[in-house]
Design a protein around this motif. Structure first.
Motif, short mmCIF file in Angstrom:
data_model
loop_
_atom_site.label_atom_id
_atom_site.label_comp_id
_atom_site.label_asym_id
_atom_site.label_seq_id
_atom_site.Cartn_x
_atom_site.Cartn_y
_atom_site.Cartn_z
N GLN A 61 -6.69 4.25 0.54
CA GLN A 61 -5.60 3.27 1.89
C GLN A 61 -6.07 2.81 3.23
O GLN A 61 -5.39 1.55 3.20
CB GLN A 61 -4.24 4.26 1.83
CG GLN A 61 -3.67 4.39 0.05
CD GLN A 61 -2.69 5.78 -0.42
OE1 GLN A 61 -3.21 6.40 0.84
NE2 GLN A 61 -1.54 5.39 -0.56
N ILE A 95 1.36 -1.26 0.02
CA ILE A 95 -0.03 0.28 0.17
C ILE A 95 0.97 1.38 -0.40
O ILE A 95 1.02 1.92 0.99
CB ILE A 95 -0.99 0.00 1.25
CG1 ILE A 95 -1.45 -1.41 1.35
CG2 ILE A 95 -1.65 1.36 0.88
CD1 ILE A 95 -2.76 -1.62 2.34
N PRO A 153 -2.31 9.64 3.50
CA PRO A 153 -3.16 8.25 3.35
C PRO A 153 -4.45 8.30 3.06
O PRO A 153 -5.77 9.21 3.83
CB PRO A 153 -3.53 7.48 4.12
CG PRO A 153 -2.09 8.00 5.76
CD PRO A 153 -2.04 9.85 4.60
#
Length: 124
Positions: free
Chosen positions: A83, A73, A79
Motif C-alpha cells: 500500500q 488504496i 498500511p
C-alpha cells in the motif's frame, strides 16, 4: 452527513505543495475539488466502512466525468508495504497536487506522513 464538512463543502487541509487531505468526498464535491486545481484523488477508505458512505466506484465515475483521476488504496489498520509503494507511485506520477481522503482526513494524513518517513525499497 459527516461532521467534517462545512456548508456542503469539503474541508481541505494543505499538507505541503504536493498533497492535501480531506474527509469523505461526495460526488457533488468534485466540481469544487477540480476548481481548486486537483487532478488526482486518492481514497484510503475501504468501501462499506460506514453506513451511507458513497462507494469509491461512484466517486471515481463522477471524477472521471470531470477529467479527474481517482485511485483507491483501502487502508484498515497499519498500511502494508504494498500500500505504501502504491501510494508513492501515485504521488510520483501525479502531474500536480494530490488530494487524499478518508472518513475524517486523519488516516490519509497519517498515511502520507508514513510514506514520507519510511525509506523506499533500495534506499538506505
Amino acid at each position: 452527513m459527516w461532521p467534517f464538512r462545512r456548508r456542503g463543502k469539503p474541508r481541505i487541509r494543505k499538507i505541503d505543495d504536493r498533497f492535501s487531505a480531506t474527509g469523505q468526498l461526495c460526488p457533488e464535491d468534485l466540481p469544487a475539488v477540480a476548481g481548486a486545481g486537483f487532478r488526482v484523488l486518492v481514497c484510503v477508505r475501504p468501501d462499506g466502512e460506514e453506513r451511507g458512505q458513497p462507494d469509491f466506484a461512484t466517486i471515481a465515475a463522477a471524477a472521471a466525468r470531470l477529467g479527474l483521476t481517482a485511485r483507491h488504496i483501502p487502508v484498515s489498520g497499519q498500511p502494508s508495504a504494498g500500500q505504501i509503494a502504491a501510494f508513492r507511485c501515485i504521488l510520483a506520477e501525479a502531474g500536480g497536487p494530490v488530494l487524499g481522503w478518508c472518513r475524517s482526513g486523519m488516516r490519509v494524513r497519517a498515511f502520507y506522513a508514513l510514506c514520507r518517513q519510511q525509506p523506499a525499497a533500495g534506499r538506505a
